[in-house]
Write an enzyme that holds these catalytic residues in place. Structure first.
Site, PDB file in Angstrom:
ATOM      1  N   HIS A 194     -14.610   6.288  -6.473  1.00  0.00           N
ATOM      2  CA  HIS A 194     -13.406   5.475  -6.267  1.00  0.00           C
ATOM      3  C   HIS A 194     -12.223   6.030  -7.044  1.00  0.00           C
ATOM      4  O   HIS A 194     -11.101   5.579  -6.886  1.00  0.00           O
ATOM      5  CB  HIS A 194     -13.664   4.028  -6.699  1.00  0.00           C
ATOM      6  N   ASP A 213     -12.678   3.739  10.551  1.00  0.00           N
ATOM      7  CA  ASP A 213     -13.386   2.992   9.513  1.00  0.00           C
ATOM      8  C   ASP A 213     -14.828   2.847   9.977  1.00  0.00           C
ATOM      9  O   ASP A 213     -15.100   2.811  11.171  1.00  0.00           O
ATOM     10  CB  ASP A 213     -12.754   1.608   9.328  1.00  0.00           C
ATOM     11  N   LYS A 252       0.843  -1.200   0.000  1.00  0.00           N
ATOM     12  CA  LYS A 252       0.000   0.000   0.000  1.00  0.00           C
ATOM     13  C   LYS A 252       0.878   1.250   0.000  1.00  0.00           C
ATOM     14  O   LYS A 252       0.685   2.170  -0.796  1.00  0.00           O
ATOM     15  CB  LYS A 252      -0.885  -0.004   1.241  1.00  0.00           C
ATOM     16  N   GLU A 275     -25.139   3.182  -5.167  1.00  0.00           N
ATOM     17  CA  GLU A 275     -24.074   3.357  -6.153  1.00  0.00           C
ATOM     18  C   GLU A 275     -24.640   3.028  -7.523  1.00  0.00           C
ATOM     19  O   GLU A 275     -25.277   2.009  -7.707  1.00  0.00           O
ATOM     20  CB  GLU A 275     -22.916   2.409  -5.844  1.00  0.00           C
ATOM     21  N   ARG A 278      -6.333   0.025  -0.826  1.00  0.00           N
ATOM     22  CA  ARG A 278      -7.179   0.282   0.348  1.00  0.00           C
ATOM     23  C   ARG A 278      -7.351  -0.951   1.215  1.00  0.00           C
ATOM     24  O   ARG A 278      -7.662  -2.033   0.710  1.00  0.00           O
ATOM     25  CB  ARG A 278      -8.550   0.789  -0.096  1.00  0.00           C
ATOM     26  N   TYR A 337      -9.638  -3.126  -1.691  1.00  0.00           N
ATOM     27  CA  TYR A 337      -9.436  -2.970  -3.144  1.00  0.00           C
ATOM     28  C   TYR A 337      -8.200  -2.129  -3.362  1.00  0.00           C
ATOM     29  O   TYR A 337      -7.911  -1.236  -2.573  1.00  0.00           O
ATOM     30  CB  TYR A 337     -10.652  -2.340  -3.829  1.00  0.00           C
ATOM     31  N   GLY A 356     -21.735  10.652   3.539  1.00  0.00           N
ATOM     32  CA  GLY A 356     -21.321  10.647   4.939  1.00  0.00           C
ATOM     33  C   GLY A 356     -19.909  11.133   5.167  1.00  0.00           C
ATOM     34  O   GLY A 356     -19.683  12.131   5.833  1.00  0.00           O
TER      35      GLY A 356
HETATM   36  N1  LIG Z   1     -14.605  -1.966   6.420  1.00  0.00           N
HETATM   37  C1  LIG Z   1     -14.933  -1.370   5.286  1.00  0.00           C
HETATM   38  N2  LIG Z   1     -15.193  -2.078   4.179  1.00  0.00           N
HETATM   39  C2  LIG Z   1     -15.531  -1.440   3.031  1.00  0.00           C
HETATM   40  C3  LIG Z   1     -15.597  -0.039   2.991  1.00  0.00           C
HETATM   41  C4  LIG Z   1     -15.307   0.661   4.165  1.00  0.00           C
HETATM   42  O1  LIG Z   1     -15.353   1.892   4.182  1.00  0.00           O
HETATM   43  N3  LIG Z   1     -14.990  -0.017   5.270  1.00  0.00           N
HETATM   44  N4  LIG Z   1     -15.926   0.604   1.827  1.00  0.00           N
HETATM   45  C5  LIG Z   1     -16.055  -0.121   0.594  1.00  0.00           C
HETATM   46  C6  LIG Z   1     -14.775   0.048  -0.161  1.00  0.00           C
HETATM   47  N5  LIG Z   1     -13.669  -0.390   0.661  1.00  0.00           N
HETATM   48  C7  LIG Z   1     -12.842   0.472   1.336  1.00  0.00           C
HETATM   49  C8  LIG Z   1     -11.919  -0.073   2.198  1.00  0.00           C
HETATM   50  C9  LIG Z   1     -11.026   0.720   2.875  1.00  0.00           C
HETATM   51  C10 LIG Z   1     -11.045   2.084   2.707  1.00  0.00           C
HETATM   52  C11 LIG Z   1     -10.038   2.953   3.366  1.00  0.00           C
HETATM   53  O2  LIG Z   1     -10.120   4.150   3.234  1.00  0.00           O
HETATM   54  N6  LIG Z   1      -9.035   2.415   4.050  1.00  0.00           N
HETATM   55  C12 LIG Z   1      -7.965   3.196   4.577  1.00  0.00           C
HETATM   56  C13 LIG Z   1      -7.720   2.873   6.046  1.00  0.00           C
HETATM   57  C14 LIG Z   1      -8.807   3.367   6.944  1.00  0.00           C
HETATM   58  C15 LIG Z   1      -8.365   3.270   8.374  1.00  0.00           C
HETATM   59  O3  LIG Z   1      -8.566   2.279   9.028  1.00  0.00           O
HETATM   60  N7  LIG Z   1      -7.697   4.312   8.866  1.00  0.00           N
HETATM   61  C16 LIG Z   1      -7.119   4.368  10.184  1.00  0.00           C
HETATM   62  C17 LIG Z   1      -5.631   4.090  10.160  1.00  0.00           C
HETATM   63  C18 LIG Z   1      -4.924   5.018   9.204  1.00  0.00           C
HETATM   64  C19 LIG Z   1      -3.427   4.761   9.098  1.00  0.00           C
HETATM   65  O4  LIG Z   1      -2.963   4.134   8.177  1.00  0.00           O
HETATM   66  N8  LIG Z   1      -2.647   5.308  10.048  1.00  0.00           N
HETATM   67  C20 LIG Z   1      -1.207   5.236  10.020  1.00  0.00           C
HETATM   68  C21 LIG Z   1      -0.644   6.417  10.791  1.00  0.00           C
HETATM   69  C22 LIG Z   1      -1.061   7.732  10.198  1.00  0.00           C
HETATM   70  C23 LIG Z   1      -0.391   8.041   8.882  1.00  0.00           C
HETATM   71  O5  LIG Z   1       0.837   8.245   8.881  1.00  0.00           O
HETATM   72  O6  LIG Z   1      -1.076   8.087   7.829  1.00  0.00           O
HETATM   73  C24 LIG Z   1      -0.789   3.918  10.620  1.00  0.00           C
HETATM   74  O7  LIG Z   1      -1.591   3.288  11.332  1.00  0.00           O
HETATM   75  O8  LIG Z   1       0.329   3.491  10.297  1.00  0.00           O
HETATM   76  C25 LIG Z   1      -7.354   5.727  10.791  1.00  0.00           C
HETATM   77  O9  LIG Z   1      -7.742   6.653  10.055  1.00  0.00           O
HETATM   78  O10 LIG Z   1      -7.168   5.870  11.999  1.00  0.00           O
HETATM   79  C26 LIG Z   1      -6.703   2.914   3.806  1.00  0.00           C
HETATM   80  O11 LIG Z   1      -6.519   1.804   3.291  1.00  0.00           O
HETATM   81  O12 LIG Z   1      -5.870   3.808   3.739  1.00  0.00           O
HETATM   82  C27 LIG Z   1     -11.973   2.644   1.854  1.00  0.00           C
HETATM   83  C28 LIG Z   1     -12.876   1.850   1.175  1.00  0.00           C
HETATM   84  C29 LIG Z   1     -16.389  -1.566   0.782  1.00  0.00           C
HETATM   85  N9  LIG Z   1     -15.815  -2.143   1.933  1.00  0.00           N
HETATM   86  C1  MET Z   2     -18.892   1.890   1.922  1.00  0.00           C
HETATM   87  S1  MET Z   2     -20.314   2.781   2.263  1.00  0.00           S
HETATM   88  C2  MET Z   2     -19.676   4.195   3.028  1.00  0.00           C
HETATM   89  C3  MET Z   2     -20.705   4.931   3.791  1.00  0.00           C
HETATM   90  C4  MET Z   2     -20.162   5.913   4.788  1.00  0.00           C
HETATM   91  N1  MET Z   2     -21.223   6.650   5.399  1.00  0.00           N
HETATM   92  C5  MET Z   2     -19.204   6.848   4.099  1.00  0.00           C
HETATM   93  O1  MET Z   2     -19.646   7.840   3.603  1.00  0.00           O
HETATM   94  O2  MET Z   2     -18.025   6.612   4.033  1.00  0.00           O
END
Ligand SMILES: Nc1nc2c(c(=O)[nH]1)N[C@@H](CNc1ccc(C(=O)N[C@@H](CCC(=O)N[C@@H](CCC(=O)N[C@@H](CCC(=O)O)C(=O)O)C(=O)O)C(=O)O)cc1)CN2
Ligand code: MET
Ligand SMILES: [Zn+2]
EC number: 2.1.1.14
Length: 763
Positions: free
Chosen positions: A701, A495, A8, A672, A521, A518, A438
């Site tokens: 996306h 999340d 990633k 969607e 992410r 995906y 959201g």
């Molecule tokens: N569970 C889930 N499934 C889903 C979705 C969803 O939103 N959640 N959406 C659909 C699409 N899938 C998705 C899956 C992940 C992400 C996403 O944005 N993931 C983020 C991580 C989100 C997260 O957990 N963030 C944490 C940890 C962030 C982080 O990496 N922190 C660093 C430190 C900070 C930095 O330096 O950036 C670390 O831990 O090392 C937070 O914000 O607290 C990513 O991969 O980048 C989006 C859509 C379908 N399935």
């Molecule tokens: C994967 S559905 C995401 C819905 C949520 N409320 C958002 O806006 O991120």
């Protein structure tokens, strides 16, 4: 992704222009080697290759076979950039030496019933195929060979590849009709693999767990006659299925006599063993998937060994392979990274690295006898016993509340026409109301602050102040954009599922338990370990604060019971319907608390409702729909008529699923839709759907900004199917993965497009 989400980080750095392509390529190579070594050291005999992808393994095959629409080939991109352009779209201005590029991504959809997404092969009428020069499966095989590891390359099979694809916009090809043209490429590829030294190859045909149209089922015959006819000039084929049983397609095995082994998922469907074993040819090998590739529970050795021994008795030692049920892509990397887990609970888990070791132990127990692994077996039996008898899995108060759930608790007070007029009096929304789903961008700054707070480097007050500032900013932006129904932006959430998991009793959560969702992410699914309940309100503070700083209606934001369950690692010791009902009761209290706090629009997201649908039609599916719909209704029906319940789905193939969506009885749906044909909306007309809908008007996306005209065209198309007073205008999904710049630009165009139609219709 690597133990620290290394892929990633490398990929995102490349996309951001911070490192050259060579660095990313080198990181991929390093990771492949590391993962082969982990398996070797764990004692795995047969190690797969070509299971590594920079974005998605189906997208790898799209490029491998040249199924690349011209819009991606005409820009002279490097193969890797072309690949990413298909995965995530590409928009970049012209430079002195290169013309401007503006292509949307190919469609991305859920992989079977998992939270992993694959890129859909998109075929055109008269599609031709061309095998890539230096094909990746061969290159990866040679790379491993050079490191001293002879691997088994993994390919997605031709029938699944085509069946999981679709016709491009404006085309009408039935993908499976292209099989004859595709097969020679597989033959060529198999020969190249053999020349490189591959003795066996794994070909995945996971669609065998579906109900298949006759034409697709019949396609297995020519496909595997051709692939099986190469004799010693091709590797022997292991045909793999997973996530279900193949009993209903067992006659297909007649066409697979040229195949060396069949892999089946004996975690999900152990009962298919008898049928599959009976249908095997006299020499054919069974690959028994006995270690769960989809969940994190420690394997019950006693049970797994029984299954493998049963297979050995029936087929003989030489005809059984011990395997994980599916790829381990769906489990976190290693339990060894979890320093904060309660040891009592950690003892119940097994992640990918641990599962690899489990496989070696199970095989050894069967081949060399239990004494050869006595300590491991004893420790495992102890863990099983400890979990089964732990007091942490049982909560009497939760069980008692569940026993008192009545049918009335699932019903709103009045029918929709009464509700909507109450709501309209309160909200006073214009025609074509605009809203978002959201989340707003989760910036580096937000993540870094949260990380500091988690590590104790800033105090709770400092973190809360920071979140308030973010909410203020998001509210101000929405005022500037002139949206109609606001959101607070979800800055406090890591999340949408993990956040709730961390606030509910009955859950455990990890620090490094990342799983790819995906592209780059990832998610850290929380783990349901016991009965679930809500100790305190989870979202009221932030929503209330947001509502207090703006006169516009503020939408409260919750994740529904099915999505919480599906995107967690669920318990395997009670039925999922029980877990869903516990989640529903916890969320019901939250919904009522939000209403009490003055939040009169509440969105309960259920994007995973469709993904949870059992893969085959029949009783299991009907049962699921009943308890899934019930759990949503139980969560949302506690409010007054004047409180508007929204729900959101980021899943577009809702035709087969329409009645469940309708049965939720949500006042407003946002779905969607931007990458699908608006024709799909016809189902809402045919079924005379009476309530409000906001089909997404642009894809979130991708960083690409849609023009106002593009959005207007989308809306005009939608108006062919939906009534003007029924239509909401919103993006496909939340905006958390986007940057602010593109978010503002896209939403400006969206609001202007809505205003355009508002003027049109008020004339
Ligand atoms: N569970 C889930 N499934 C889903 C979705 C969803 O939103 N959640 N959406 C659909 C699409 N899938 C998705 C899956 C992940 C992400 C996403 O944005 N993931 C983020 C991580 C989100 C997260 O957990 N963030 C944490 C940890 C962030 C982080 O990496 N922190 C660093 C430190 C900070 C930095 O330096 O950036 C670390 O831990 O090392 C937070 O914000 O607290 C990513 O991969 O980048 C989006 C859509 C379908 N399935
Ligand atoms: C994967 S559905 C995401 C819905 C949520 N409320 C958002 O806006 O991120
Ligand atoms: Zn969504």
């Amino acid at each position: 992704m690597g133990v620290n989400r290394d892929l990633k980080k490398a990929t995102e750095a490349y996309w951001a222009g911070k490192v050259p392509q060579d660095d990313l390529v080198a990181e991929g190579k390093r990771l492949r080697l590391e993962h082969w070594k982990i398996q070797k050291d764990a004692g795995i005999d047969i190690i797969p290759s070509n299971d590594f992808a920079f974005y998605d393994h189906v997208l790898d095959h799209i490029q491998l076979f040249g199924v690349v629409p011209e819009r991606y080939t005409k820009n002279n991109l490097t193969p890797l950039d072309q690949y990413f352009a298909m995965g995530r779209g590409l928009q970049r201005p012209a430079t002195d030496s290169t013309p401007a590029v503006d292509v949307p991504a190919l469609e991305m959809v859920k992989w079977f019933d998992s939270n992993y997404h694959y890129v859909k092969p998109t075929l055109q009428d008269n599609q031709t195929f061309k095998l890539a020069s230096n094909p990746k499966p061969v290159a990866d095989f040679l790379e491993a060979k050079e490191a001293g590891i002879i691997t088994r390359p993994v390919l997605l099979g031709p029938v699944s590849f085509l069946h999981l694809g679709k016709a491009d916009r404006g085309h009408s090809i039935e993908p499976i009709s292209a099989l004859d043209k595709l097969l020679p490429l597989y033959q060529d590829l198999l020969k190249q693999l053999k020349e490189a030294g591959a003795e066996t190859v794994q070909i995945d045909e996971p669609i065998l767990v579906f109900d298949l149209p006759k034409r697709v089922k019949d396609a297995f015959k020519p496909a595997y006659e051709k692939l099986g006819s190469l004799g010693s000039s091709a590797p022997k084929i292991v045909l793999a299925t997973y996530f279900g049983d193949i009993v209903h397609n067992i006659d297909v095995l007649d066409y697979l006599k040229g195949v060396y082994a069949i892999h089946v998922d004996l975690v999900r469907n152990p009962e298919q063993f008898e049928t599959v074993a009976a249908a095997l040819g006299p020499q054919q090998v069974l690959s028994a998937g006995v270690v769960d590739g989809r969940n994190i529970w420690k394997t019950n050795f006693k049970r797994a060994i029984e299954i493998v021994e049963g297979a050995v008795q029936k087929l003989g030692k030489d005809r059984v392979i011990v395997a994980s049920s599916s790829s381990l892509l769906h489990t976190p990397h290693t339990l060894a990274s979890e320093k904060k887990l309660d040891p009592e609970i950690a003892d119940w888990f097994s992640f990918a690295c641990e599962k690899a070791k489990e496989l070696a132990i199970i095989a050894k127990a069967v081949t060399e006898g239990p004494a050869s692994v006595r300590d491991a077996l004893e420790a495992n039996a102890k863990s099983m016993q400890a979990r089964a008898s732990s007091s942490r899995t049982n909560d009497q108060a939760v069980k008692e509340r569940q026993s008192k759930v009545t049918p009335e608790l699932h019903e709103r007070k009045s029918p929709f026409p009464i509700r909507i007029s109450e709501q309209q009096k309160r909200l006073n929304l214009p025609l074509f109301p605009t809203t978002t789903i959201g989340s707003f961008p989760q910036t580096k700054d937000i993540r870094v602050h949260r990380n500091k707070f988690t590590k104790g480097e800033i105090t709770a007050e400092e973190y809360e102040k920071f979140i308030e500032k973010e909410i203020e900013m998001v509210v101000k932006v929405q005022e500037e954009l002139d949206l109609d129904v606001f959101v607070h932006g979800e800055p406090e959430r890591n999340d949408m599922v993990q956040y709730f998991g961390e606030r509910l009793n009955g859950y455990a959560f990890t620090t490094h338990g990342w799983v790819q969702s995906y592209g780059s992410r990832c998610v850290r699914p929380p783990i349901v370990v016991g009965d679930i309940s809500r100790p305190a309100p989870m979202t009221v503070k932030e929503s209330k604060y947001a509502a207090s700083i703006s006169p516009k209606p503020m939408k409260g934001m919750l994740t529904g019971p099915i999505t919480c369950l599906r995107w967690s690692f669920p318990r395997d010791d009670v039925h999922q319907s029980v877990q869903a009902q516990q989640l529903a009761l916890a969320l019901r209290d939250e919904v009522v608390d939000l209403e009490k706090a003055g939040i009169y629009v509440i969105q309960v997201d259920e994007p995973a409702l469709r993904e949870g649908l059992p893969l085959r039609s029949g009783k299991e599916r009907t049962d699921y729909l009943k308890w899934a719909v019930d759990s949503f209704r139980l969560a949302t029906a506690g409010v007054e008529d004047g409180t508007q319940i929204h729900s959101h789905f980021c899943y577009s193939e809702f035709q087969d699923f329409f009645y469940a969506i309708a049965a939720l009885d949500a006042d407003v749906l946002s779905i969607e839709n931007s990458k699908s044909d608006a024709k799909l909306l016809k189902v809402f007309v045919d079924e005379a759907y009476p309530r409000h809908i906001g089909p997404g008007v642009y894809d979130i996306h991708s960083p690409r900004v849609p023009s106002e005209q593009e959005i207007r065209d989308r809306i005009a198309e939608m108006l062919q199917y939906l009534k003007p007073d029924q239509l909401w205008i919103d993006p496909d999904c939340g905006l958390k993965t986007r940057q602010w710049k593109e978010t503002k630009a896209a939403l400006t165009n969206m609001v202007n497009a809505a205003k355009f139609f508002r003027t049109q219709y008020s004339k």
